[in-house]
Design a protein around this motif. Sequence first.
Motif, mmCIF file in Angstrom:
data_model
loop_
_atom_site.group_PDB
_atom_site.id
_atom_site.type_symbol
_atom_site.label_atom_id
_atom_site.label_comp_id
_atom_site.label_asym_id
_atom_site.label_seq_id
_atom_site.Cartn_x
_atom_site.Cartn_y
_atom_site.Cartn_z
ATOM 1 N N GLY A 147 -13.374 12.780 -5.003
ATOM 2 C CA GLY A 147 -13.214 11.420 -5.496
ATOM 3 C C GLY A 147 -12.024 11.286 -6.434
ATOM 4 O O GLY A 147 -11.295 10.278 -6.398
ATOM 5 N N GLN A 148 -11.788 12.282 -7.260
ATOM 6 C CA GLN A 148 -10.619 12.260 -8.151
ATOM 7 C C GLN A 148 -9.331 12.267 -7.340
ATOM 8 O O GLN A 148 -8.377 11.551 -7.663
ATOM 9 N N ARG A 149 -9.305 13.063 -6.254
ATOM 10 C CA ARG A 149 -8.122 13.071 -5.380
ATOM 11 C C ARG A 149 -7.939 11.703 -4.714
ATOM 12 O O ARG A 149 -6.825 11.210 -4.573
ATOM 13 N N ARG A 150 -9.059 11.089 -4.303
ATOM 14 C CA ARG A 150 -8.966 9.769 -3.667
ATOM 15 C C ARG A 150 -8.443 8.727 -4.657
ATOM 16 O O ARG A 150 -7.678 7.845 -4.299
ATOM 17 N N ALA A 151 -8.833 8.806 -5.922
ATOM 18 C CA ALA A 151 -8.329 7.879 -6.943
ATOM 19 C C ALA A 151 -6.818 8.037 -7.098
ATOM 20 O O ALA A 151 -6.100 7.039 -7.250
ATOM 21 N N VAL A 152 -6.329 9.277 -7.026
ATOM 22 C CA VAL A 152 -4.880 9.517 -7.056
ATOM 23 C C VAL A 152 -4.232 8.900 -5.820
ATOM 24 O O VAL A 152 -3.203 8.225 -5.910
ATOM 25 N N ASP A 153 -4.848 9.110 -4.645
ATOM 26 C CA ASP A 153 -4.319 8.535 -3.404
ATOM 27 C C ASP A 153 -4.243 7.013 -3.488
ATOM 28 O O ASP A 153 -3.274 6.406 -3.025
ATOM 29 N N LEU A 154 -5.250 6.394 -4.080
ATOM 30 C CA LEU A 154 -5.236 4.937 -4.226
ATOM 31 C C LEU A 154 -4.065 4.507 -5.104
ATOM 32 O O LEU A 154 -3.345 3.555 -4.762
ATOM 33 N N ALA A 155 -3.855 5.185 -6.203
ATOM 34 C CA ALA A 155 -2.735 4.844 -7.088
ATOM 35 C C ALA A 155 -1.403 4.991 -6.360
ATOM 36 O O ALA A 155 -0.504 4.155 -6.509
ATOM 37 N N VAL A 156 -1.277 6.033 -5.546
ATOM 38 C CA VAL A 156 -0.037 6.241 -4.784
ATOM 39 C C VAL A 156 0.155 5.125 -3.762
ATOM 40 O O VAL A 156 1.234 4.547 -3.645
ATOM 41 N N VAL A 157 -0.902 4.795 -3.023
ATOM 42 C CA VAL A 157 -0.816 3.741 -2.003
ATOM 43 C C VAL A 157 -0.437 2.405 -2.643
ATOM 44 O O VAL A 157 0.303 1.623 -2.062
ATOM 45 N N LEU A 158 -0.928 2.158 -3.848
ATOM 46 C CA LEU A 158 -0.671 0.881 -4.511
ATOM 47 C C LEU A 158 0.542 0.897 -5.427
ATOM 48 O O LEU A 158 0.819 -0.094 -6.104
ATOM 49 N N SER A 159 1.288 1.984 -5.436
ATOM 50 C CA SER A 159 2.420 2.090 -6.362
ATOM 51 C C SER A 159 3.478 1.016 -6.138
ATOM 52 O O SER A 159 4.128 0.589 -7.087
ATOM 53 N N ASP A 160 3.655 0.562 -4.908
ATOM 54 C CA ASP A 160 4.653 -0.480 -4.631
ATOM 55 C C ASP A 160 4.070 -1.889 -4.641
ATOM 56 O O ASP A 160 4.804 -2.861 -4.488
ATOM 57 N N ALA A 161 2.767 -2.011 -4.811
ATOM 58 C CA ALA A 161 2.130 -3.332 -4.881
ATOM 59 C C ALA A 161 2.397 -3.906 -6.268
ATOM 60 O O ALA A 161 2.471 -3.175 -7.252
ATOM 61 N N ASP A 162 2.531 -5.194 -6.341
ATOM 62 C CA ASP A 162 2.757 -5.857 -7.629
ATOM 63 C C ASP A 162 1.421 -6.296 -8.223
ATOM 64 O O ASP A 162 1.180 -7.487 -8.435
ATOM 65 N N LEU A 163 0.557 -5.314 -8.493
ATOM 66 C CA LEU A 163 -0.770 -5.640 -9.020
ATOM 67 C C LEU A 163 -0.649 -6.443 -10.301
ATOM 68 O O LEU A 163 0.150 -6.127 -11.183
ATOM 69 N N THR A 164 -1.470 -7.482 -10.402
ATOM 70 C CA THR A 164 -1.525 -8.292 -11.614
ATOM 71 C C THR A 164 -2.885 -8.209 -12.298
ATOM 72 O O THR A 164 -2.983 -8.476 -13.493
#
Length: 171
Positions: free
Chosen positions: A44-61
Amino acid sequence: MRRLLFATALSMLTAGSALAQTVILVRHAEKVDASADPVLSETGQRRAVDLAVVLSDADLTHVFTSPLQRTVLTARLAAEAHAIDPEVISFEGGTEAHVRRVADRIRALPENAVVLVVGHSNTVPLIAGALGETGASEMADCEYDRLTVISVEDDGDSPAVIGRYGAPANC
């Protein structure tokens, strides 16, 4: 490859309408055990890292989670990368009230908002449906890799792209 697929889907949805929020829905990552409020397992910790990587180019607000630590921990790295303090949405009043609060909170955001919601196998499909996504399917208890991107339209018909991220779930 998955990151490119997600980036393409996100850009297609956000380009489709100037009058829509973009919502990224995921279930919390794998948990260490079946207790009431567990932390994330190593997977799960690895998946949380993967999520952050996948969303790195998203303009999260905005980032919304449930009050349970597995959702907060799943969202943490992505939120930190975008300098966002996640907002915890209460379960007070039960699942339906939680889903309604999440959907209402999203609809109250500016039209250009890009929102990450980290929920649970029983709430993610309900939140998608509450936002107008008509094809929201149930989520298996073993499904941790689904990533749904919804363009929340004012007319209630919200198109979605469903993909996967990180290592395939063991379903």
